[in-house]
Scaffold this active site. Structure first.
Site: not given
Length: 792
Positions: A361-362, A488, A592-593
């Site tokens: 998806w980046d 995630e 995580k992000q």
């Protein structure tokens, strides 16, 4: 602060002034050349020493079984791994029978330069052989942005102090030996000898190899031709076998005389075309390249990039590292997508085998925004690839008991390649990310033909997925349960805010597009009842909010989880996923992000309608101390929202981390390939963060603010047939059109009409002061220790 610089800091190039064998693999990624179809890692021309040999063709992969401890319904059976195809870069050199190997003899000088304006990698070295002969070697390499199949090298050898017999062996080599994996799950699995020979040829200066992958059945053809020049007599011979095709050139040179070889390499692959057809294809590509020769390829490359920089450049005054880094980022992101042409844009581009060469998806959420406003044609091609993979996505949805299309978490050919379903299959947000990218492209270009022919089908099939995945509760509220959002470290949760808001936008966009194109919608089987159901679900979607602490929840119940014990987590225990069980991570408040923070940027219109500035600031302040940035995707998102909420120094620190991710090898894995999304995130941090750029429907709005370090930021955007230039200073911003008809934009909510090159200049609002939120222990952003403007 980074005190040991691997590369010099220059505005238009990356230059390495000495050869460090310990950093060879990192430099091979940094100096990689690509056009989105062909990728050549920055290996030394002679092939050895090397860190990771790499020649890639976008879409060429091999299959391998995915092992499971226990079988489960719906688990993908095969993984896909990008392979190292036939290497055409090789030009081995012998000097008086001594192999030119920089590990032996004496290396007097070695310099490599990646030039962003010319699109070439240049190398100069001086070497004294163990026998005492000194030669000077120069090479220039390019992967053509104008001739999709072509890469080329010009290689020169010159004796310095004595007469020398010089031999150059130009080779095509298949099935090169690769280093073994180091056990990091992000590193590609090396597949041994994946190419089966079908044809080899050496005829005069012409070389050709044709192979086919064992399991995936893809045919790969690579051919090369040469122009050789020297002042004296030249002898040449050629030979070939199944995996090597070689041209050997010999000349005796006096000091100052040069043997020059110009090598042009053509690449092609297909899953359907015959061996003779593939041979003819690469031979035709060589013939086309020969028309203009080496000089023509170099001139075309410069012309292509002159046009790109004229409409895409970003200028930063006050920080030389960031200036270099953003141009490095723009150049590599362009390389990743320029000629991909209905293929994926992998997470590493074609710079290395990290992540097995998969696309995630980046692409849609980090890479395509940059390309939308700088090279929109590449965006249309990337989304057409997603459309081409719809049959596989529909099959996957049906396998999961859903309607519409379930796009894969990671893939090369469109089928799911993730063996870990909580972070793979459950990450359904990829569907909305693709829809978001299609809407963004259409709004930015006004390309109604694309909307009708490509975007509409993507929107319809993803809307169907959301309507079947979610459900209305007894109160009519629409929930989407059991999903994994961008973070995630929080897997298989209910009502992830990012996912729900992106699904909401997806459903509404699909309904709107069907109204604009009723005939095409009817062809796709959409009726008024289905479209109305999408709108009902969108308007009723649940967005979790904790009234007690006054913040939006990342997902339902997130804020009641136990917080991660950062005080007892050592600096050497990051990334957490490599040191702690997922079971423990999933049930704690640790991120995580960026997830909720990313939602505030991507779904800004919803937050603008439902929140004030204080709410946005409260959300950001809550999630900052929980976000460990174990993903390279996070820093740029945090930079954007930090700037939006007035934390300009923090935003600058995050922008620096994104910018230096690969140039400073901050995650210690640049050896596997560049972080293309983080590179794109450098542009995002500057243009979206400090530029305050947002898309508002079919228009643009700006709320610019500069960090103290910058004295000026200027950037250019392509928007609906215009080229808009934005220049930002400490207290004023100006807008000018470099091309196209008048444009109406918004500056801090005020309508501004921009006509022609005469700039419209307006004041900048100072942000409200707020205490800067803390980060987790040991996780300050990468730019936090760099000196401020008065601390140099």
């Amino acid at each position: 602060m980074i005190t040991n610089r691997t590369y010099t800091v220059e505005p238009w190039r990356v230059r390495e002034t000495a050869l460090n064998l310990d950093l060879l693999a990192q430099s091979e990624s940094v100096f990689a050349l690509s056009n989105g179809h062909v990728g050549w890692r920055g290996n030394l021309d002679e092939g050895e020493p090397h860190g990771l040999p790499g020649s890639y063709l976008n879409g060429v992969y091999e299959l391998h079984p995915l092992p499971y401890a226990e079988a489960g319904y719906g688990y993908p059976e095969s993984g896909q791994t990008i392979i190292n195809v036939t290497n055409g870069k090789l030009l081995r050199l012998l000097v008086d029978d001594e192999p030119f190997d920089l590990r032996y003899g004496r290396l007097r000088k070695h310099e490599r330069t990646l030039d962003f304006r010319r699109g070439v990698l240049e190398r100069t070295c001086e070497w004294t052989s163990p026998a005492g002969t000194t030669v000077r070697v120069r090479s220039t390499r390019l992967v053509s942005l104008t001739q999709r199949a072509i890469a080329a090298v010009e290689y020169e050898v010159e004796p310095v102090d004595s007469r020398a017999r010089v031999v150059i062996q130009s080779e095509l080599v298949a099935n090169e030996s690769l280093p073994s994996s180091d056990g990091d799950p992000r590193t590609a699995k090396a597949l041994r000898s994946p190419l089966e020979p079908e044809e080899d040829l050496a005829d005069g200066s012409r070389l050709r190899l044709v192979h086919r992958t064992r399991r995936s059945g893809l045919r790969v053809a690579v051919a090369a031709d040469h122009v050789v020049d020297a002042p004296g007599e030249i002898s040449a011979s050629s030979e070939s076998n199944t995996d090597v095709s070689r041209l050997t050139v010999t000349s005796v040179l006096d000091p100052g005389q040069r043997l020059r070889v110009q090598k042009t390499v053509a690449h092609g692959w297909s899953g359907a075309r015959s061996r003779p057809a593939m041979s003819d294809q690469v031979e035709a590509a060589l013939a086309a390249a020969a028309h203009g020769g080496w000089d023509g390829l170099v001139a075309e490359q410069r012309e292509y990039l002159d046009d790109f920089w004229a409409r895409a450049d970003v200028e930063v005054h006050g920080d030389e590292e960031i200036q270099q880094a953003v141009r490095f980022a723009l150049f590599h992101v362009l390389q990743a997508g320029a000629r991909a042409e209905q293929r994926a844009i992998p997470a590493k581009g074609l710079t290395g085998s990290g992540y097995d060469g998969h696309a995630f998806w980046d692409t849609e959420m980090f890479v395509l925004p940059l390309l939308t406003y700088t090279a929109p044609r590449a965006v249309a091609e990337a989304l057409r690839w997603r459309q081409d993979t719809l049959p596989a996505a529909r099959d996957r949805a049906a396998q999961l008991g859903l309607r519409g299309a379930a796009f894969p978490w990671r893939t090369i050919d469109g089928s799911e390649g993730s063996a870990y379903w909580p972070a793979g299959t459950a990450a359904f947000h990829v569907a909305a990310d693709i829809a978001h990218a299609a809407v963004r492209y259409t709004a930015a270009t006004g390309d109604t033909a694309f909307e009708r022919e490509t975007a509409l089908e993507l929107l319809v099939e993803t809307a169907r997925l959301w309507r079947s995945l979610g459900h209305h509760d007894p109160h009519g509220v629409f929930h989407i349960d059991g999903v994994t959002g961008p973070d995630e470290y929080s897997a298989v949760v209910d009502d992830n805010t990012y996912t729900n808001l992106m699904a909401r936008a997806n459903l509404l966009a699909a309904a709107d597009a069907c109204e604009r194109h009723p005939a095409e919608a009817a062809r796709l089987g959409v009726d008024e009842e289905e479209s109305a159901a999408w709108r009902d679900a969108a308007e009723a979607v649940h967005i979790p909010y904790n009234e007690e602490i006054g913040v939006h929840e990342q997902h339902a119940g997130f804020t009641r989880h136990q917080r991660w014990d950062f005080a007892n987590t050592g600096a050497d225990q990051y990334p957490l996923m490599l040191h702690f069980p997922y079971f423990d991570i999933y049930r704690k408040q640790v991120i995580k992000q960026s997830d909720l923070v990313l939602a505030m940027y991507t779904c800004g219109s919803w937050f603008d309608a439902h929140c004030d500035e204080e709410q946005m600031a409260a959300n950001f302040a809550y999630y900052e101390p929980l976000t460990v940035r174990d993903s390279s995707l996070s820093a740029c998102c945090q930079a954007v929202v930090a700037a939006q909420t007035g934390h300009l120094r923090l935003a600058y620190d995050y922008a620096t981390e994104a910018a230096l991710m690969d140039l400073a090898d901050l995650e210690h894995n640049t050896r596997d390939g560049l972080h293309i999304a983080s590179l794109a995130g450098t542009w995002m941090a500057l243009v979206v963060g400090f530029g305050g750029t947002r898309r508002d429907g079919d228009a643009l709005r700006f709320a610019p603010r500069l960090p103290e370090k910058f004295s000026r930021l200027a950037f250019r955007l392509q928007f609906r047939g215009r080229c808009l230039q934005v220049e930002i200073g400490p207290d004023r911003a100006s807008y000018a059109l470099l091309g196209g008809p008048p444009l109406t934009i918004r500056h801090y909510g005020t309508e501004v009409h921009v006509k022609g090159e005469e700039p419209v200049t307006l004041g900048i609002s100072a942000p409200k002061w707020r205490p800067t939120p803390e980060q987790p222990l040991h996780r300050r952003p990468g730019g936090a220790d760099r000196p401020g403007p008065n601390e140099e």
